[in-house]
Design an enzyme around this catalytic site. Sequence first.
Site, short mmCIF file in Angstrom:
data_model
loop_
_atom_site.label_atom_id
_atom_site.label_comp_id
_atom_site.label_asym_id
_atom_site.label_seq_id
_atom_site.Cartn_x
_atom_site.Cartn_y
_atom_site.Cartn_z
N VAL A 84 11.70 3.90 9.24
CA VAL A 84 11.02 5.17 9.00
C VAL A 84 9.52 5.00 8.78
O VAL A 84 9.05 3.94 8.35
CB VAL A 84 11.64 5.93 7.80
CG1 VAL A 84 13.04 6.42 8.14
CG2 VAL A 84 11.67 5.08 6.54
N LYS A 104 0.81 -1.20 0.00
CA LYS A 104 0.00 0.00 0.00
C LYS A 104 0.86 1.26 0.00
O LYS A 104 0.41 2.33 -0.36
CB LYS A 104 -0.89 0.00 1.26
CG LYS A 104 -1.73 -1.24 1.41
CD LYS A 104 -2.33 -1.28 2.83
CE LYS A 104 -2.86 -2.66 3.12
NZ LYS A 104 -3.26 -2.77 4.56
N GLY A 105 2.10 1.09 0.47
CA GLY A 105 2.94 2.25 0.75
C GLY A 105 3.18 3.20 -0.42
O GLY A 105 3.35 4.40 -0.22
N LYS A 145 17.51 2.24 1.16
CA LYS A 145 18.47 2.06 2.25
C LYS A 145 19.60 1.21 1.70
O LYS A 145 19.57 -0.02 1.83
CB LYS A 145 17.82 1.30 3.41
CG LYS A 145 16.75 2.04 4.19
CD LYS A 145 16.24 1.12 5.30
CE LYS A 145 15.03 1.65 6.00
NZ LYS A 145 14.43 0.67 6.92
N ASP A 180 14.56 -1.90 0.64
CA ASP A 180 15.30 -2.24 1.84
C ASP A 180 16.29 -3.36 1.46
O ASP A 180 17.34 -3.07 0.91
CB ASP A 180 14.26 -2.68 2.88
CG ASP A 180 14.81 -2.90 4.26
OD1 ASP A 180 15.68 -2.14 4.66
OD2 ASP A 180 14.35 -3.83 4.95
N ASP A 238 4.52 2.66 6.80
CA ASP A 238 3.78 2.34 8.03
C ASP A 238 4.64 1.65 9.06
O ASP A 238 5.68 1.05 8.75
CB ASP A 238 2.61 1.41 7.69
CG ASP A 238 3.09 0.01 7.32
OD1 ASP A 238 3.86 -0.12 6.36
OD2 ASP A 238 2.71 -0.97 8.02
N GLU A 255 7.81 2.30 -6.19
CA GLU A 255 7.99 1.74 -4.84
C GLU A 255 8.14 2.85 -3.82
O GLU A 255 8.63 3.93 -4.14
CB GLU A 255 9.27 0.88 -4.82
CG GLU A 255 9.03 -0.59 -5.12
CD GLU A 255 8.50 -1.37 -3.91
OE1 GLU A 255 7.91 -0.74 -3.01
OE2 GLU A 255 8.69 -2.59 -3.88
N ASP A 256 7.74 2.55 -2.59
CA ASP A 256 7.95 3.51 -1.51
C ASP A 256 9.39 3.44 -1.00
O ASP A 256 10.06 4.45 -0.85
CB ASP A 256 6.95 3.29 -0.36
CG ASP A 256 6.87 1.84 0.11
OD1 ASP A 256 7.53 0.94 -0.47
OD2 ASP A 256 6.13 1.58 1.08
N ARG A 264 0.92 6.21 8.00
CA ARG A 264 1.11 6.45 6.56
C ARG A 264 0.74 7.89 6.20
O ARG A 264 1.22 8.44 5.21
CB ARG A 264 0.24 5.50 5.73
CG ARG A 264 0.57 4.02 5.88
CD ARG A 264 -0.18 3.22 4.82
NE ARG A 264 -0.23 1.79 5.13
CZ ARG A 264 0.70 0.91 4.75
NH1 ARG A 264 1.75 1.29 4.09
NH2 ARG A 264 0.55 -0.37 5.05
#
Length: 186
Positions: free
Chosen positions: A157, A47-48, A135, A107, A163, A103-104, A169
């Site tokens: 974060v 959802k991000g 990151k 990682d 989230d 993408e949010d 969010r």
Amino acid sequence: MTQTELERAVGEILIEEEAIQARIGELGVEISADYTGRDLLLVGVLKGAVFFMADLMRELTVPCEIDFMAISSYGAATDSSGVVRILKDLDINVSGRDVLVVEDIIDSGLTLSYLMRNLRARKPASLEVVTLLTKPERREIDVPVRYVGFEIPNRFVIGYGLDFAERYRNLPYVAVLHSDLIPPPH
Ligand code: IMP
Ligand code: MG
């Protein structure tokens, strides 16, 4: 000034709202130039990415469509295993399309790596990635990312789509999760 319940989750603010919006403006110009004469299919990962995607799309000057995928990792809930299950697939056929995955955050890169393999098999004309955050220290697998908003340190974060247990969010900035809230083992 009294703090809202939402603000109490916030540690250090890493990226202010104005900086996020300015960077999205720059990405919009760059992406619009790169895709001149073509039309884009933006694929958002729920959802991000919804928040970033909505703002980015309004900065694009090329014709574009959006679609979404929802995925979940098998195995440990908080650490990405790279084994991914598709919960909601695309409605639009990506074959022959210029696809830009939105993408949010990247990682470990494991989720995105799986997604790219899955999408590539559907024979898009082109396949690239734009992410708001990355990151680099956490990367376990190399995924080529064409457009990056911001590189951030290895901290958990929240905000601007990101989230912690589905909350926060709706913060307009990106902040480190407050140390009073137990961070996930990551
Ligand atoms: P990866 O497969 O390890 O790259 O996982 C990426 C996903 O993990 C992102 O799409 C987020 O849902 C989540 N994630 C990674 N880091 C953070 C963070 O700092 N805050 C919130 N979610 C995160
Ligand atoms: Mg998440």
